[in-house]
Design an enzyme around this catalytic site. Structure first.
Site, PDB file in Angstrom:
ATOM      1  N   ASN A  16       0.177   4.339  -0.178  1.00 55.67           N
ATOM      2  CA  ASN A  16      -0.284   5.428   0.697  1.00 55.67           C
ATOM      3  C   ASN A  16       0.329   5.313   2.084  1.00 55.67           C
ATOM      4  O   ASN A  16       0.687   6.304   2.710  1.00 55.67           O
ATOM      5  CB  ASN A  16      -1.812   5.399   0.842  1.00 55.67           C
ATOM      6  CG  ASN A  16      -2.511   5.692  -0.459  1.00 55.67           C
ATOM      7  OD1 ASN A  16      -2.500   6.814  -0.933  1.00 55.67           O
ATOM      8  ND2 ASN A  16      -3.099   4.672  -1.059  1.00 55.67           N
ATOM      9  N   GLY A  45      -8.573   4.655   1.446  1.00 55.44           N
ATOM     10  CA  GLY A  45      -9.436   3.762   2.228  1.00 55.44           C
ATOM     11  C   GLY A  45     -10.727   4.437   2.674  1.00 55.44           C
ATOM     12  O   GLY A  45     -11.432   5.053   1.872  1.00 55.44           O
ATOM     13  N   ASN A  60       0.853  -1.189   0.000  1.00 56.11           N
ATOM     14  CA  ASN A  60       0.000   0.000   0.000  1.00 56.11           C
ATOM     15  C   ASN A  60       0.894   1.247   0.000  1.00 56.11           C
ATOM     16  O   ASN A  60       1.466   1.617   1.015  1.00 56.11           O
ATOM     17  CB  ASN A  60      -0.899  -0.053   1.241  1.00 56.11           C
ATOM     18  CG  ASN A  60      -1.861   1.115   1.317  1.00 56.11           C
ATOM     19  OD1 ASN A  60      -1.595   2.182   0.790  1.00 56.11           O
ATOM     20  ND2 ASN A  60      -2.971   0.913   1.994  1.00 56.11           N
ATOM     21  N   ASP A  85     -11.101   6.996   4.576  1.00 55.92           N
ATOM     22  CA  ASP A  85     -10.920   8.394   4.999  1.00 55.92           C
ATOM     23  C   ASP A  85     -12.117   9.312   4.692  1.00 55.92           C
ATOM     24  O   ASP A  85     -12.472  10.142   5.533  1.00 55.92           O
ATOM     25  CB  ASP A  85      -9.644   8.989   4.380  1.00 55.92           C
ATOM     26  CG  ASP A  85      -8.385   8.556   5.121  1.00 55.92           C
ATOM     27  OD1 ASP A  85      -8.506   8.042   6.251  1.00 55.92           O
ATOM     28  OD2 ASP A  85      -7.283   8.734   4.579  1.00 55.92           O
ATOM     29  N   LYS A 122      -3.339  14.895   9.267  1.00 54.41           N
ATOM     30  CA  LYS A 122      -3.810  13.534   9.575  1.00 54.41           C
ATOM     31  C   LYS A 122      -2.747  12.782  10.377  1.00 54.41           C
ATOM     32  O   LYS A 122      -3.047  12.165  11.399  1.00 54.41           O
ATOM     33  CB  LYS A 122      -4.135  12.786   8.272  1.00 54.41           C
ATOM     34  CG  LYS A 122      -4.558  11.339   8.499  1.00 54.41           C
ATOM     35  CD  LYS A 122      -4.798  10.569   7.207  1.00 54.41           C
ATOM     36  CE  LYS A 122      -4.929   9.074   7.491  1.00 54.41           C
ATOM     37  NZ  LYS A 122      -5.046   8.244   6.298  1.00 54.41           N
ATOM     38  N   ASP A 176      -0.318  -3.093  10.362  1.00 57.44           N
ATOM     39  CA  ASP A 176      -1.625  -3.677  10.066  1.00 57.44           C
ATOM     40  C   ASP A 176      -2.652  -2.800  10.746  1.00 57.44           C
ATOM     41  O   ASP A 176      -2.515  -2.446  11.920  1.00 57.44           O
ATOM     42  CB  ASP A 176      -1.744  -5.130  10.529  1.00 57.44           C
ATOM     43  CG  ASP A 176      -2.925  -5.801   9.829  1.00 57.44           C
ATOM     44  OD1 ASP A 176      -2.896  -5.908   8.584  1.00 57.44           O
ATOM     45  OD2 ASP A 176      -3.904  -6.181  10.502  1.00 57.44           O
TER      46      ASP A 176
HETATM   47  P1  ITT Z   1      -0.661  -4.080   3.297  1.00 54.30           P
HETATM   48  O1  ITT Z   1      -1.317  -5.273   3.966  1.00 54.30           O
HETATM   49  O2  ITT Z   1       0.124  -4.451   2.060  1.00 54.30           O
HETATM   50  O3  ITT Z   1       0.120  -3.227   4.255  1.00 54.30           O
HETATM   51  P2  ITT Z   1      -3.382  -3.116   3.057  1.00 54.30           P
HETATM   52  O4  ITT Z   1      -4.000  -1.883   2.447  1.00 54.30           O
HETATM   53  O5  ITT Z   1      -3.967  -4.453   2.651  1.00 54.30           O
HETATM   54  O6  ITT Z   1      -1.803  -3.080   2.747  1.00 54.30           O
HETATM   55  P3  ITT Z   1      -4.138  -3.689   5.805  1.00 54.30           P
HETATM   56  O7  ITT Z   1      -4.175  -5.162   5.597  1.00 54.30           O
HETATM   57  O8  ITT Z   1      -3.483  -3.155   7.054  1.00 54.30           O
HETATM   58  O9  ITT Z   1      -3.391  -2.934   4.610  1.00 54.30           O
HETATM   59  O10 ITT Z   1      -5.609  -3.160   5.692  1.00 54.30           O
HETATM   60  C1  ITT Z   1      -5.936  -1.950   6.177  1.00 54.30           C
HETATM   61  C2  ITT Z   1      -7.176  -1.427   5.473  1.00 54.30           C
HETATM   62  O11 ITT Z   1      -7.838  -0.579   6.434  1.00 54.30           O
HETATM   63  C3  ITT Z   1      -6.781  -0.534   4.293  1.00 54.30           C
HETATM   64  O12 ITT Z   1      -6.792  -1.226   3.072  1.00 54.30           O
HETATM   65  C4  ITT Z   1      -7.865   0.552   4.357  1.00 54.30           C
HETATM   66  O13 ITT Z   1      -9.030   0.102   3.705  1.00 54.30           O
HETATM   67  C5  ITT Z   1      -8.144   0.651   5.855  1.00 54.30           C
HETATM   68  N1  ITT Z   1      -7.270   1.698   6.448  1.00 54.30           N
HETATM   69  C6  ITT Z   1      -6.133   1.520   7.187  1.00 54.30           C
HETATM   70  N2  ITT Z   1      -5.589   2.708   7.510  1.00 54.30           N
HETATM   71  C7  ITT Z   1      -6.376   3.640   6.966  1.00 54.30           C
HETATM   72  C8  ITT Z   1      -6.343   5.053   6.927  1.00 54.30           C
HETATM   73  O14 ITT Z   1      -5.361   5.752   7.480  1.00 54.30           O
HETATM   74  N3  ITT Z   1      -7.319   5.688   6.275  1.00 54.30           N
HETATM   75  C9  ITT Z   1      -8.311   5.017   5.692  1.00 54.30           C
HETATM   76  N4  ITT Z   1      -8.424   3.685   5.642  1.00 54.30           N
HETATM   77  C10 ITT Z   1      -7.461   2.996   6.287  1.00 54.30           C
END
Ligand code: ITT
Length: 197
Positions: free
Chosen positions: A11, A151, A9, A153, A173, A69
């Site tokens: 971002n 995500g 990710n 946000d 943020k 995570d």
């Molecule tokens: P990695 O596992 O490769 O790190 P991922 O996006 O799949 O990337 P996660 O498994 O930690 O990451 O899932 C977290 C999800 O939660 C992410 O995809 C977003 O949908 C949401 N999320 C996490 N942090 C966020 C944020 O700061 N703002 C908005 N949504 C967020």
């Protein structure tokens, strides 16, 4: 010191860079480091999944590795989507599809309280591990507002900022976010360890 962020990710990498780069750390994504690994997040907690991701990358390099995570925990949904936040609307779903599903599930709920939670796992080249946590509280709006961030946000209204995370600048943020807080806790622990060595 190099820190490889075990994530796909971008971002997250950008947010982590913004916080750690001014402190003299060279932050790079696993892709920048030429590491391609797909990890199944089988843990039932954020901490377990952060460790699973960090350990998978740490096995393939000699640098420090950091994994995040994170997810959204909604009170009226008994903490869901939680560890399933990324997969909430099925594999490959877009952020918009996840938001749409959330708003449909929440349409009759009057309790809109929610929090973002992050666990960060950090692994030193010698195998020592640190896990930190950060949380931020807010409310789920009835429609998306703002276009920054990623995500959930646009539907997460931060009571501290008095706007959604998608209306906030990245610095704003980061100052109060779940990830910002977990990274700041990590930074404090790292400083103590480095000072004692
Ligand atoms: P990695 O596992 O490769 O790190 P991922 O996006 O799949 O990337 P996660 O498994 O930690 O990451 O899932 C977290 C999800 O939660 C992410 O995809 C977003 O949908 C949401 N999320 C996490 N942090 C966020 C944020 O700061 N703002 C908005 N949504 C967020």
């Amino acid at each position: 010191m190099n820190i490889i962020v075990a994530t796909k990710n971008q971002n997250k990498v950008n947010e982590i860079k913004k916080i750690f780069a001014p402190l003299g750390f060279n932050v790079m994504s696993q892709e920048d480091a030429g590491i391609d690994v797909d990890v199944e997040e089988t843990g039932d907690t954020f901490a377990k999944n952060a460790l699973i991701k960090a350990r998978a990358v740490a096995m393939l390099c000699d640098d420090c590795v950091l994994a995040d995570d994170s997810g959204l925990c909604v009170e009226a949904l008994d903490g869901r989507p939680g560890v399933f936040s990324a997969r909430y609307a099925g594999p490959g779903a877009t952020d918009l599809e996840k938001i749409e599903k959330l708003l449909i599930e929440m349409q009759d709920k009057t309790n809109r309280k929610a929090k973002f939670v992050t666990n960060i796992a950090f692994i030193f080249p010698d195998g020592r591990e640190i896990v930190t946590q950060g949380e931020v509280s807010g409310k789920i709006l009835r429609e998306p507002v703002g276009s920054n961030g990623f995500g959930y946000d646009p539907v997460f209204y931060s009571t501290e900022l008095e706007k959604t995370f998608a209306q906030a600048e990245m610095d704003e943020k980061n100052r109060i976010s779940h990830r910002g807080r977990a990274l700041s806790a990590l930074y404090d622990e790292l400083k103590q360890i480095i000072n004692n060595e």
